[in-house]
Write an enzyme that holds these catalytic residues in place. Structure first.
Site, short mmCIF file in Angstrom:
data_model
loop_
_atom_site.label_atom_id
_atom_site.label_comp_id
_atom_site.label_asym_id
_atom_site.label_seq_id
_atom_site.Cartn_x
_atom_site.Cartn_y
_atom_site.Cartn_z
N HIS A 96 -0.84 -10.38 -4.76
CA HIS A 96 -1.60 -9.46 -3.92
C HIS A 96 -2.86 -8.98 -4.65
O HIS A 96 -3.98 -9.02 -4.12
CB HIS A 96 -0.70 -8.28 -3.57
N GLU A 97 -2.67 -8.55 -5.89
CA GLU A 97 -3.82 -8.06 -6.65
C GLU A 97 -4.76 -9.21 -7.01
O GLU A 97 -5.97 -9.03 -7.11
CB GLU A 97 -3.36 -7.32 -7.92
N HIS A 108 -7.25 -9.58 -4.43
CA HIS A 108 -8.35 -8.64 -4.61
C HIS A 108 -9.32 -9.16 -5.66
O HIS A 108 -10.53 -9.15 -5.49
CB HIS A 108 -7.83 -7.29 -5.13
N ASP A 144 -7.95 -4.16 1.03
CA ASP A 144 -6.76 -3.74 1.74
C ASP A 144 -7.10 -3.22 3.12
O ASP A 144 -7.98 -2.41 3.29
CB ASP A 144 -6.07 -2.60 0.99
#
Ligand code: CA
Ligand code: CA
Length: 912
Positions: A153-154, A157, A164
């Site tokens: 998930h990170e 980013h 998000d």
């Protein structure tokens, strides 16, 4: 006859910034995970990182439909951890450029993993922050999900700039008619191409499809996500520069080098000095800075003679030789190379430098420094600086002050509080104030430099308690470097220090004040600043973006005044105020990242960036981090609700503590601009897109507010606004021009960055309960250039009942934003699609052979191999120890060469 001096200075210092992650055939390589040197030894951290990365690789591979995986990861461990034979020594990796940082949270902020993001959608983030507790405490799985999924998930980013959707501050557009929630994805501007997708999951199997519009509201359906494509990168190029001038470079160089040796280089560093011109000579062997005497001895090695020739390769090679006096190889060593001259022979050592294991930082001085200089930086991951010959800009001093250890040991690092210079007329005064805040004060130096007189000016410095220091209290260099230095014993008094300096020379001269300090204590992280541009090389007329990140520990500092100065050889410096208000190019409000467009291109060539940050009482406070992993309040297990411990919320007093006043200065390095047309520039830049329009009904009127854009993006003043309205979102989105115009004849744009407010009564609209009207705005400048259409905003006459507000919305979006297996949509890995890395049916050829033989059948599809560890064992996780000593090599070459050889008629002349 034109005369020219060339100075080549070579240092060896450990600093690097910027990720070196590479994507090869779907595999991410050279990912660096760094453990903060303050963490106590705990090998479970290493083990859990290894497990996390292996699991994440499988997860990423599935989630991206077999396009991406993690191939090689390096873990940097603190030096004080016990050595093991399998550990490698650090090469060009460093804490400062790590992709993932493992460090304690600041202010008991909790363990939310987050990714620091500066730019907009599609722009890479800076780093991921994990706390040791996040890596060690298995009960946190219930809160954040598995570490592997959080990491992926990170990673989204970090690498793809995905924001998000559940960003707590993000505006969601809600339908008021049905009471049913709908989401308008607002996190990406329209100039980023991508897709709106929605994902639905049953058990472990998820599918994605394009979003549909809600029939009633005409908004995207709930859970809709915007997935950006990765923008194209502009290929780097190096500029050739012209024009010629001769300035007092030698003196400025030595002033800067002295500050570097006395104030910047950390204790216990190793330093050597080499002089070179056509050839290179060692003038100081490598020695360790164990006390102040060694620092002063090293300054004496800085020869002040000048000879002809600039042989950069000879200097670098001699530098390597000095390092090898103590170290068997060059890994982890760093060089700062300064030149103001050209050397067409640099190519002969490119390969040697690239393979050396050493990092080279470059300082280009003046307009004729070798255009190839940045090649060394780009190959080795160093920093680049550019100093003009403008005497009142402190360019060289700032460059050297920007070179500090990348060890992550912030308590040891020098922090620049002030760097200012001005031309002072005869018998006139230079006055100023420098604030020492409570986070700094150890090792504080006040340095005054001047550029003409052989004796110092009259200095008066008064501390907050009224104690006065005069010229006689300052140490004046006996090498006639035109420098006076005061080292404050112990910890400098907190609050404002006033200085006044009188020019007692018989002619006007440039006087400067430089103040550096270090953290006051190990327990309190100092306020620090990092500044940079959004890219190293720019093609006109693309705009650039200036960023300054102001932090204390890992928390953003809000409310500071941030001024950027961009300087180029031709034309005067440009001053801009950077803002953290979420308007224009500043993507997120109150994240401690202050941003501004830069469009004032004065010509081709190198530019440098410097920022001044000032905090004043009552205005400055800490804020929260964004782009953090979601804290899940609870979960369902066998029909039973299990709540997690509440999120650790620091009190407002802790988080929004008033920082008091402070001063900081940071250099943002250099960048290169090309394709600027000669002979005047016509207006190429429209006002920037307005991103924060808000609307509401006030009785039968509409009230709109937004931040004013400028004439050129976010600078200057627009000429007029076009406001359009529609009861149909789609009409407004698709055909802005045809929508109903709002009369704006009474509306005169304010200067960029100020708040606009406009109230009017909509015509030809029946206003009743449930009426929704959509608005959008364009700004037009005086050259009739029109901005992009703003965000589309709705005004709804009536507010829905409270229970219809989507309490569950964030949770729902979360499940979408952390994709499950095989779930990342086709459009996410555009990075790969555009690079034509095909979906891999089998393991890529480049996975190390041992992996294939160890754990993966040689043939068959990868999906057959999963989830049985599949590609996991293919990850090469190596553990690196940070450098034990900082080897600093200083090599100085002062050379005179004649640039215009054809014009040469006589001998040389050197003005100093
Ligand atoms: Ca910001
Ligand atoms: Ca314009």
């Amino acid at each position: 006859m034109r005369v020219f001096k060339s100075l080549v200075l070579l240092f060896l210092v450990p600093v690097v910034r910027g990720s070196r992650v590479q994507l090869k055939n779907g595999g991410y390589e050279d990912i660096v995970i760094a453990i903060n040197p303050e963490l106590p030894e705990d090998h479970n951290i290493i083990r859990n990182i290894q497990d996390m990365v292996k699991e994440a690789s499988t997860y990423l591979f599935n989630a991206t439909k077999q396009r991406f995986f993690f191939k090689a990861v390096k873990i940097i461990i603190p030096l004080h951890w016990l050595p093991k034979p399998e550990y490698l020594s650090v090469k060009t990796e460093s804490y400062d450029k790590a992709d993932v940082i493992v460090a304690n949270p600041f202010l008991k902020y909790g363990d939310d993993p987050y990714t620091l993001q500066y730019g907009g959608c599609g722009e890479k983030g800076r780093y991921i922050h994990f706390t040791p507790n996040f890596l060690l405490n298995d009960t946190l799985h219930n809160i954040y999900g598995s570490r592997a999924k959080v990491f992926v998930h990170e990673w989204a980013h970090l690498r793809w700039g995905v924001f998000d959707e559940y960003n707590y501050d993000a505006p969601f557009y809600l339908s008021v008619n049905s009471g049913k929630k709908t989401v308008e994805a607002t996190s990406c501007s329209t100039d980023i191409t991508g897709k709106y997708i929605v994902q639905s999951c049953t058990g472990n199997s998820c599918t994605t499809r394009e979003c549909e519009y809600d029939q009633q509201t005409k908004l995207y359906e709930a859970g809709c996500k915007f997935v950006p494509e990765k923008p194209q990168n502009v290929p780097a190029s190096i500029m050739y520069m012209q024009s010629l001038s001769s300035y007092n470079r030698i003196n400025r160089l030595y002033q800067a080098a002295e500050i570097f040796l006395l104030q910047i280089i950390e204790m216990d560093s190793w330093v050597g000095i080499v002089t070179f011109n056509f050839t290179a000579q060692i003038t100081c062997n490598l020695q360790q800075i164990v006390n102040e005497t060694v620092r002063h001895d090293l300054i004496k090695c800085l020869s002040t003679s000048a000879r002809g020739g600039t042989n950069i390769c000879a200097g670098v090679r001699k530098g390597f030789e000095v390092i090898k006096q103590k170290y068997s190889n060059l890994d982890g060593s760093e060089i700062v190379l300064l030149t103001d001259g050209e050397d067409r022979g640099m190519n002969i050592c490119l390969t040697e430098v690239k393979n050396s294991g050493s990092i080279i930082h470059t300082v280009a001085l003046g307009p004729n420094a070798a255009p190839q200089l940045e090649q060394f930086t780009n190959m080795t991951g160093g920093l680049k600086f550019y100093a003009t010959d403008t005497v009142d800009s402190n360019g060289l001093i700032d460059a050297f002050s920007g070179i500090s250890s990348g060890s992550g040991n912030i308590s040891e690092q020098p922090i620049q509080l002030e760097s200012t210079a001005q031309s002072v007329a005869v018998k006139q005064w230079m006055n100023g104030t420098v604030t020492i805040d409570s986070t700094v004060g150890k090792d504080t130096f006040f340095v005054v430099t001047w550029n003409q007189s052989t004796s110092p000016p009259d200095i008066l410095l008064r501390d907050p308690k009224g104690k006065e220091y005069r010229t006689s209290n300052f140490t004046v260099s006996d090498l006639n470097l035109r420098t006076a230095r005061l080292n404050i014993a112990g910890t400098a008094e907190v609050r404002d220090w006033f200085y006044t300096i009188k020019n007692n020379h018989t002619e006007s001269q440039v006087i400067s004040m430089i103040v550096t300090s270090r953290a006051a204590s190990l327990a309190v992280p100092p306020v620090t600043v990092k500044a940079h541009m959004n890219k190293d090389t720019n093609n006109f007329p693309n705009p650039m973006v200036i960023y300054a990140e102001v932090n204390q520990g890992f928390l953003p500092v809000l409310g500071a005044t941030v001024m950027a100065t961009v300087e180029q050889e031709t034309g005067s410096a440009v001053e801009l105020r950077l803002l953290d208000d979420g308007s224009g190019v500043d993507i997120i409000k109150n994240d401690g990242i202050y941003s501004k467009y830069f469009t004032s291109f004065k010509g081709n060539g190198r530019y440098n960036l410097k920022v001044h940050i000032q905090g004043r009482n009552q205005t400055v406070r800490l804020g929260r981090r964004q782009s953090r992993a979601l804290y899940v309040p609870g979960y369902l297990e066998n029909g039973e609700i299990k709540m997690n411990a509440p999120r650790p919320e620091p009190s407002n007093e802790e988080i929004q503590a008033n920082l008091g006043s402070f001063n900081r200065v940071a250099t943002g390095g250099s960048f290169v601009v090309k394709n600027v047309p000669s002979g005047g520039i016509t207006d190429m830049f429209p006002p920037c897109k307005i991103t924060n329009v808000e609307a509401q009904f006030e009785e039968d009127k509409i009230h709109l507010s937004w931040t004013a854009p400028g004439n050129n993006l976010d600078e200057g003043q627009a000429d007029r606004y076009i406001i359009k309205m529609s009861e149909s979102l789609l009409d407004l989105r698709n055909t802005f021009e045809n929508a109903t115009s709002v009369n704006t004849s009474s509306l005169v744009p304010k200067p960029a960055g100020t708040k606009e407010s406009f109230q009017f009564k909509p015509e030809n609209v029946t206003i009743e309960n449930g009426t929704i009207i959509y608005f959008a705005i364009c700004a037009v400048d005086n050259a009739s250039l029109t901005s992009e259409v703003s965000n589309i905003v709705q005004a709804a006459l009536f507010v829905p009942p409270k229970e219809s507000l989507p309490d569950t919305l964030p949770t729902e979006v979360i499940t979408n934003s952390v994709p499950k297996q095989e779930s990342l949509p086709d459009t996410i890995p555009t990075e790969v699609i555009t690079n034509s890395v095909p979906t891999q049916e089998s393991l890529p050829d480049t996975i190390p052979t041992e992996v294939i033989t160890n754990s993966v059948p040689k043939q068959g599809s990868l999906s057959d191999m999963l989830p049985n560890d599949g590609i996991n064992d293919g990850i090469n996780v190596s553990i690196i120890v940070t450098g034990s000593v900082i080897a600093v090599l200083i090599a100085v070459s002062i050379t005179i060469c004649i640039l215009h050889k054809k014009n040469r008629k006589g001998g040389y002349e050197l003005r100093m």
